[in-house]
Design a protein around this motif. Structure first.
Motif, mmCIF file in Angstrom:
data_model
loop_
_atom_site.group_PDB
_atom_site.id
_atom_site.type_symbol
_atom_site.label_atom_id
_atom_site.label_comp_id
_atom_site.label_asym_id
_atom_site.label_seq_id
_atom_site.Cartn_x
_atom_site.Cartn_y
_atom_site.Cartn_z
ATOM 1 N N UNK A 60 15.250 -22.889 11.296
ATOM 2 C CA UNK A 60 14.232 -23.824 11.777
ATOM 3 C C UNK A 60 12.884 -23.147 12.006
ATOM 4 N N UNK A 61 12.895 -21.874 12.359
ATOM 5 C CA UNK A 61 11.650 -21.165 12.653
ATOM 6 C C UNK A 61 10.967 -20.599 11.412
ATOM 7 N N UNK A 62 11.625 -20.642 10.263
ATOM 8 C CA UNK A 62 10.995 -20.194 9.028
ATOM 9 C C UNK A 62 10.376 -21.381 8.302
ATOM 10 N N UNK A 63 9.279 -21.122 7.617
ATOM 11 C CA UNK A 63 8.589 -22.169 6.885
ATOM 12 C C UNK A 63 9.299 -22.415 5.562
ATOM 13 N N UNK A 64 9.377 -23.670 5.162
ATOM 14 C CA UNK A 64 10.030 -24.023 3.914
ATOM 15 C C UNK A 64 9.186 -23.568 2.728
ATOM 16 N N UNK A 65 9.825 -22.916 1.768
ATOM 17 C CA UNK A 65 9.133 -22.443 0.581
ATOM 18 C C UNK A 65 8.906 -23.599 -0.379
ATOM 19 N N UNK A 66 7.721 -23.640 -0.963
ATOM 20 C CA UNK A 66 7.426 -24.654 -1.967
ATOM 21 C C UNK A 66 7.770 -24.082 -3.325
ATOM 22 N N UNK A 67 8.536 -24.826 -4.082
ATOM 23 C CA UNK A 67 8.932 -24.375 -5.420
ATOM 24 C C UNK A 67 7.907 -24.834 -6.437
ATOM 25 N N UNK A 68 7.600 -23.951 -7.347
ATOM 26 C CA UNK A 68 6.677 -24.302 -8.415
ATOM 27 C C UNK A 68 7.425 -25.068 -9.491
ATOM 28 N N UNK A 69 6.744 -26.005 -10.078
ATOM 29 C CA UNK A 69 7.343 -26.779 -11.163
ATOM 30 C C UNK A 69 7.472 -25.899 -12.392
ATOM 31 N N UNK A 70 8.598 -25.990 -13.043
ATOM 32 C CA UNK A 70 8.816 -25.212 -14.254
ATOM 33 C C UNK A 70 8.100 -25.874 -15.420
#
Length: 82
Positions: A60-70
């Protein structure tokens, strides 16, 4: 008049799937809320299996990573190039 009724029904049926709330978790996963965690950087996440309190706080304390579109690339082949 019947054509208008049929058209209205088709419109309602097609838009009904978008109206409901949709769970982003897959079937075997459960949605875990981060509401009770102080300093949480995300609202919720999906988890499969048992979850310890320490692990929940860490996630919960870590920020969610945004995935790059392939990028979709196609190989162009011609009949005579082999």
């Amino acid at each position: 008049m019947p054509k208008a009724v049929i058209l209205a029904l088709c419109l309602l049926i097609s838009s009904a799937s978008f109206a409901g709330t949709r769970s982003k978790c897959k079937k075997k996963y459960t949605k875990v809320s981060c509401a009770e965690v102080e300093g949480a950087k995300r609202q919720q996440f999906c988890w499969k299996g048992k979850l310890a309190d320490e692990k929940k706080e860490k996630i919960c304390k870590t920020k969610k990573k945004k995935r790059k579109a392939k990028k979709i690339t196609k190989k162009i082949t011609t009949k005579g190039s082999l």
